[in-house]
Design an enzyme around this catalytic site. Sequence first.
Site, PDB file in Angstrom:
ATOM      1  N   GLY A 188       0.951  -7.368  12.737  1.00 33.42           N
ATOM      2  CA  GLY A 188      -0.287  -7.278  12.127  1.00 33.42           C
ATOM      3  C   GLY A 188      -0.259  -8.376  10.951  1.00 33.42           C
ATOM      4  O   GLY A 188      -0.652  -8.084   9.730  1.00 33.42           O
TER       5      GLY A 188
ATOM      6  N   SER B  48      -0.851 -12.636   9.749  1.00 33.49           N
ATOM      7  CA  SER B  48      -1.276 -13.813  10.411  1.00 33.49           C
ATOM      8  C   SER B  48      -0.168 -14.793  10.164  1.00 33.49           C
ATOM      9  O   SER B  48      -0.498 -15.819  10.708  1.00 33.49           O
ATOM     10  CB  SER B  48      -2.333 -14.344   9.475  1.00 33.49           C
ATOM     11  OG  SER B  48      -2.243 -14.488   8.306  1.00 33.49           O
TER      12      SER B  48
ATOM     13  N   HIS C 255       6.245  -8.279  -1.227  1.00 26.24           N
ATOM     14  CA  HIS C 255       5.260  -8.618  -2.289  1.00 26.24           C
ATOM     15  C   HIS C 255       4.739  -7.450  -3.417  1.00 26.24           C
ATOM     16  O   HIS C 255       3.686  -7.515  -4.016  1.00 26.24           O
ATOM     17  CB  HIS C 255       3.852  -8.844  -1.404  1.00 26.24           C
ATOM     18  CG  HIS C 255       3.897 -10.339  -0.486  1.00 26.24           C
ATOM     19  ND1 HIS C 255       3.028 -10.395   0.431  1.00 26.24           N
ATOM     20  CD2 HIS C 255       4.896 -11.417  -0.852  1.00 26.24           C
ATOM     21  CE1 HIS C 255       3.450 -11.807   0.855  1.00 26.24           C
ATOM     22  NE2 HIS C 255       4.617 -12.177   0.183  1.00 26.24           N
TER      23      HIS C 255
ATOM     24  N   ASP D  79       0.857  -1.209   0.066  1.00 24.46           N
ATOM     25  CA  ASP D  79      -0.038   0.100  -0.096  1.00 24.46           C
ATOM     26  C   ASP D  79       0.877   1.289  -0.026  1.00 24.46           C
ATOM     27  O   ASP D  79       0.376   2.472  -0.462  1.00 24.46           O
ATOM     28  CB  ASP D  79      -1.078  -0.119   1.256  1.00 24.46           C
ATOM     29  CG  ASP D  79      -0.245  -0.254   2.606  1.00 24.46           C
ATOM     30  OD1 ASP D  79       0.750   0.139   2.684  1.00 24.46           O
ATOM     31  OD2 ASP D  79      -0.636  -0.791   3.334  1.00 24.46           O
TER      32      ASP D  79
HETATM   33  P1  OAD Z   1      -3.894 -11.648   6.964  1.00 21.85           P
HETATM   34  O1  OAD Z   1      -5.168 -10.807   6.447  1.00 21.85           O
HETATM   35  O2  OAD Z   1      -3.550 -12.680   6.741  1.00 21.85           O
HETATM   36  O3  OAD Z   1      -3.669 -11.053   8.569  1.00 21.85           O
HETATM   37  C1  OAD Z   1      -3.677  -9.974   9.012  1.00 21.85           C
HETATM   38  C2  OAD Z   1      -3.298  -9.889  10.692  1.00 21.85           C
HETATM   39  O4  OAD Z   1      -3.621  -8.554  10.974  1.00 21.85           O
HETATM   40  C3  OAD Z   1      -4.126 -10.741  11.331  1.00 21.85           C
HETATM   41  O5  OAD Z   1      -3.511 -11.678  12.042  1.00 21.85           O
HETATM   42  C4  OAD Z   1      -4.968  -9.717  12.297  1.00 21.85           C
HETATM   43  O6  OAD Z   1      -5.306 -10.350  13.456  1.00 21.85           O
HETATM   44  C5  OAD Z   1      -3.943  -8.802  12.280  1.00 21.85           C
HETATM   45  N1  OAD Z   1      -4.671  -7.405  12.708  1.00 21.85           N
HETATM   46  C6  OAD Z   1      -5.799  -7.042  12.535  1.00 21.85           C
HETATM   47  N2  OAD Z   1      -6.216  -5.694  12.972  1.00 21.85           N
HETATM   48  C7  OAD Z   1      -4.948  -5.211  13.268  1.00 21.85           C
HETATM   49  C8  OAD Z   1      -4.237  -4.136  14.030  1.00 21.85           C
HETATM   50  N3  OAD Z   1      -5.037  -3.106  14.286  1.00 21.85           N
HETATM   51  N4  OAD Z   1      -3.003  -4.208  14.286  1.00 21.85           N
HETATM   52  C9  OAD Z   1      -2.128  -5.185  14.146  1.00 21.85           C
HETATM   53  N5  OAD Z   1      -2.667  -6.397  13.770  1.00 21.85           N
HETATM   54  C10 OAD Z   1      -3.839  -6.443  13.111  1.00 21.85           C
HETATM   55  O7  OAD Z   1      -2.699 -10.383   6.349  1.00 21.85           O
HETATM   56  P2  OAD Z   1      -1.145 -10.812   6.261  1.00 21.85           P
HETATM   57  O8  OAD Z   1      -0.585 -11.600   7.139  1.00 21.85           O
HETATM   58  O9  OAD Z   1      -0.180  -9.549   5.671  1.00 21.85           O
HETATM   59  O10 OAD Z   1      -0.034 -11.799  -0.077  1.00 21.85           O
HETATM   60  O11 OAD Z   1      -1.271 -11.705   4.863  1.00 21.85           O
HETATM   61  C11 OAD Z   1      -0.145 -12.203   3.981  1.00 21.85           C
HETATM   62  C12 OAD Z   1      -0.047 -12.006   2.758  1.00 21.85           C
HETATM   63  O12 OAD Z   1      -1.680 -12.948   2.327  1.00 21.85           O
HETATM   64  C13 OAD Z   1      -0.393 -10.741   1.815  1.00 21.85           C
HETATM   65  O13 OAD Z   1       0.777  -9.906   1.879  1.00 21.85           O
HETATM   66  C14 OAD Z   1      -1.174 -11.094   0.542  1.00 21.85           C
HETATM   67  C15 OAD Z   1      -2.237 -12.097   1.298  1.00 21.85           C
HETATM   68  O14 OAD Z   1      -2.592 -13.066   0.424  1.00 21.85           O
HETATM   69  C16 OAD Z   1      -0.155 -11.495  -1.364  1.00 21.85           C
HETATM   70  O15 OAD Z   1      -0.979 -10.789  -2.120  1.00 21.85           O
HETATM   71  C17 OAD Z   1       0.976 -12.166  -2.353  1.00 21.85           C
END
Ligand code: OAD
Length: 240
Positions: free
Chosen positions: A184, A186, A116, A101
């Site tokens: 932040g 998963s 990514h 972003d």
């Molecule tokens: P996820 O959507 O899998 O996980 C988001 C995490 O953020 C979760 O563990 C939530 O509990 C947490 N969360 C929510 N609100 C929050 C806050 N205010 N502060 C801190 N944490 C918070 O997203 P990613 O782990 O980034 O890949 O996903 C990894 C990849 O999967 C992405 O980069 C994307 C996706 O498919 C590609 O597009 C290649």
Amino acid sequence: MIDEVRDRIAAATRIVAFTGAGMSVESGIPTFRGPEGLWRKFRAEDLATAGAFRRNPKLVWEWYDSRRQNMARSEPNAGHIALAELQRRKPEFTLITQNIDGLHDRAGSADILKLHGDIWVLRCVRCGREVEDRRVPLEDLPPRCECGGMLRPAVVWFGEYLDPGVMDAAYRAAVNADMFLTIGTSAIVHPAAGLIGLAKEHGAVVVEINPAETAYSERVDYPIRGAAGEILPQLIPPEE
Ligand code: OAD
């Protein structure tokens, strides 16, 4: 726990921050896997693969263009700003993000390892040229390169490899880290998520900042349950 982690951050030198979609939630950008997550509403196979782009570039671009519009309206939050401040204090700090972003850039972070890719960069599928393009909305979808080829977002789609140079630099930073903050994410998408275990195996103190448990929570040294925008400014308070 917050006080202890704050002191450890102040004493650490080679700090890595590894961020995911949760980092930008307080800026108004949805995650992928939560109850409001993008992968609950959309099928990745239809929108985030090279095959989907070949089949229907306009549809794929409409989705990315709408995400760009939302991101352009968003502002970096207090968590992004705290990480940029930490980098100013710690010369050996490394920021690794899975986010596309651009909010870390806008908060003032430098030399970001974007695993990514970056939604604000477009790459020609014919000649490979990359251009930064921040226009929102884009006028004609799909946008075109000077060579006439179609431009795609310079992001990593499912089934694609991460940039080896970026990944190498991320591995090196994780191996050398004395402190590793996973924020932040998963922690289920590999190879990115593997960085957490790698840092831990090589001796880093691992801190997790996330309101929910993750795949790695049991293995981290300090699981801090809370939002990035609230916790990070407490861990990196302004200098007196
Ligand atoms: P996820 O959507 O899998 O996980 C988001 C995490 O953020 C979760 O563990 C939530 O509990 C947490 N969360 C929510 N609100 C929050 C806050 N205010 N502060 C801190 N944490 C918070 O997203 P990613 O782990 O980034 O890949 O996903 C990894 C990849 O999967 C992405 O980069 C994307 C996706 O498919 C590609 O597009 C290649």
